[in-house]
Scaffold this active site. Structure first.
Site, PDB file in Angstrom:
ATOM      1  N   CYS A  82       1.528   1.092  11.973  1.00 13.61           N
ATOM      2  CA  CYS A  82       2.563   1.943  11.377  1.00 13.61           C
ATOM      3  C   CYS A  82       2.915   3.137  12.256  1.00 13.61           C
ATOM      4  O   CYS A  82       3.873   3.848  11.986  1.00 13.61           O
ATOM      5  CB  CYS A  82       2.097   2.438  10.006  1.00 13.61           C
ATOM      6  SG  CYS A  82       1.829   1.109   8.826  1.00 13.61           S
ATOM      7  N   GLY A 125       0.798  -1.218   0.000  1.00 16.62           N
ATOM      8  CA  GLY A 125       0.000   0.000   0.000  1.00 16.62           C
ATOM      9  C   GLY A 125       0.829   1.266   0.000  1.00 16.62           C
ATOM     10  O   GLY A 125       0.481   2.259  -0.655  1.00 16.62           O
ATOM     11  N   HIS A 181      -1.440  -8.225   2.308  1.00 20.09           N
ATOM     12  CA  HIS A 181      -1.415  -8.833   3.639  1.00 20.09           C
ATOM     13  C   HIS A 181      -2.581  -8.413   4.532  1.00 20.09           C
ATOM     14  O   HIS A 181      -2.701  -8.886   5.667  1.00 20.09           O
ATOM     15  CB  HIS A 181      -0.073  -8.558   4.342  1.00 20.09           C
ATOM     16  CG  HIS A 181       0.117  -7.161   4.806  1.00 20.09           C
ATOM     17  ND1 HIS A 181       0.163  -6.825   6.147  1.00 20.09           N
ATOM     18  CD2 HIS A 181       0.296  -6.014   4.129  1.00 20.09           C
ATOM     19  CE1 HIS A 181       0.363  -5.521   6.259  1.00 20.09           C
ATOM     20  NE2 HIS A 181       0.451  -5.007   5.048  1.00 20.09           N
ATOM     21  N   ASN A 226      -7.969   3.312   9.270  1.00 18.68           N
ATOM     22  CA  ASN A 226      -7.233   2.188   9.842  1.00 18.68           C
ATOM     23  C   ASN A 226      -7.314   2.086  11.360  1.00 18.68           C
ATOM     24  O   ASN A 226      -7.084   1.014  11.923  1.00 18.68           O
ATOM     25  CB  ASN A 226      -5.757   2.257   9.416  1.00 18.68           C
ATOM     26  CG  ASN A 226      -5.150   3.629   9.621  1.00 18.68           C
ATOM     27  OD1 ASN A 226      -5.609   4.599   9.034  1.00 18.68           O
ATOM     28  ND2 ASN A 226      -4.141   3.723  10.462  1.00 18.68           N
TER      29      ASN A 226
END
Length: 381
Positions: free
Chosen positions: A324, A69, A201, A149
């Protein structure tokens, strides 16, 4: 083991692993080779490309394989800005984008571009009226996350892009769809975007693989100059095991999507019911208009990272924020944007279920959660 960190990554499906093993042991030829062995592998990549395209309502020729991504977002954003830099320097995005988008715009802001960061409402969504106020004919790029997210919020990107194009028909529209694919139905043609990024993933495929949808009438420059693979947009010898594994993951996701979405809805409802029955002093940050795979939970008078480590002692795995950004010590920008108070923000965890999460998993998780919340609160209070 109870794994509830599926937004960070998912466990590869057994069929995906089998396909990748064949690619490593049998189908190891370079697809750029002129002989029949290489041509056979090239044909297998074509099938994977069709599977990826079918999952998001695209055509095979509009899919470009990448490392994930982040790379897909970079190709799209850099390409869009380079393509349109003579027309203007205004970019619109939200204040709670993923780092792979946000850090790019910080870079362009330093280079003199006007970057408008739209605040979101308490649900984490960009408001249509706020967008109308800032959108103008000088805007060259609108880039928005589809499913958030951390919160699971679904942004109304279709409506936002319609507004944008009514004001400036030449504006470039990009979607970060990494957390959307496999968690909600996706149709890129219906969204009206020029580019759309997604990742392997997150849908039970291998890490280090992703794809960029680029509408066939859109031309953007590559970040990598090389041998011309992926029609020159992403040169470099193809990661055949990764591509074939990703293709299989896309095929399975498309086949089983309705079943997976129904299962996620059932598990989320069960989780929320168990929390309501057993936990006190908490808030659910995930809004109604969201994916059923993500629940953002804030618990009063605890430290989220402490709770995470308590739970991992029982092999129960969650996260405190986006994988992240969760390695840092700074407060989540997302939680600030939705107006969550510090006393709740420091106790925020993210629970991400999967196609394999069971009610029994939720029972054990909630039982341990209550136990450790009580222990931590005795210390904190």
């Amino acid at each position: 083991m109870i794994y509830l960190d599926n937004c960070a990554t998912t466990k590869p499906d057994k069929e995906v692993v089998e396909v990748m093993m064949r690619a490593l042991t049998d189908d190891f030829a370079n697809p750029s080779s002129l002989h029949s062995f290489g041509h056979r592998v090239e044909k297998e990549i074509d099938v994977a490309r069709k599977n990826a395209a079918s999952l998001i309502g695209a055509q095979a020729e509009e899919i470009y394989f990448t490392s994930g991504g982040t790379e897909s977002n970079n190709i799209a954003v850099h390409g869009a800005i380079e393509k349109n830099k003579r027309r203007g320097k205004k970019i619109i995005t939200s204040a709670i984008e993923h780092a792979s988008i946000d850090d790019q715009f910080k870079h362009y802001k330093e280079k003199g571009y006007e970057v408008v960061y739209l605040d979101v409402d308490e649900s984490g969504a960009v408001g249509l009226e706020k967008f109308k106020e800032v959108m103008d004919e000088d805007t060259i790029l609108v880039s928005l996350i589809y499913v958030h997210n951390e919160l699971g919020t679904v942004n109304r990107v279709k409506e936002i892009f319609e507004i944008a194009k009514a004001i400036n028909k030449d504006v470039f529209c990009h979607v970060d769809g990494v957390q959307a694919v496999g968690k909600i139905p996706v149709d890129v043609k219906d969204l009206g975007c020029h580019t759309f990024s997604f990742s392997s993933h997150k849908i039970y495929g291998p890490k280090g693989m992703g794809a960029l949808y680029k509408r066939k009438d859109v031309n953007i420059n590559s970040l990598v100059i090389g041998g011309g693979q992926e029609k020159g947009l992403r040169s470099g010898t193809e990661n055949v095991p990764g591509i074939l594994g990703f293709g299989k993951a896309c095929e399975l996701t498309k086949r089983d999507l309705d079943k997976r979405l129904a299962h996620a809805k059932e598990i989320k409802e069960y989780l929320l019911k168990k929390l309501e029955e057993n936990l006190e002093d908490y808030k659910i940050n995930t809004p109604e208009y969201s994916t059923d795979f993500i629940v953002s939970l804030s618990i009063l008078d605890i430290r989220a990272e402490v709770l995470l480590h308590y739970l991992e002692g029982d092999e129960i795995y969650i996260s405190t924020a986006s994988a992240c950004t969760s390695n840092g010590t700074h407060k989540s920008t997302t939680l600030e944007q939705i107006g969550l108070s510090d006393k709740y923000a420091e106790g925020t965890i993210r629970i991400c279920t999967s196609k394999d999460t069971s009610r029994e998993d939720i029972d054990i998780f909630v039982e341990k959660l209550i136990k450790y919340v009580d222990e931590i609160r005795k210390i904190m209070r």
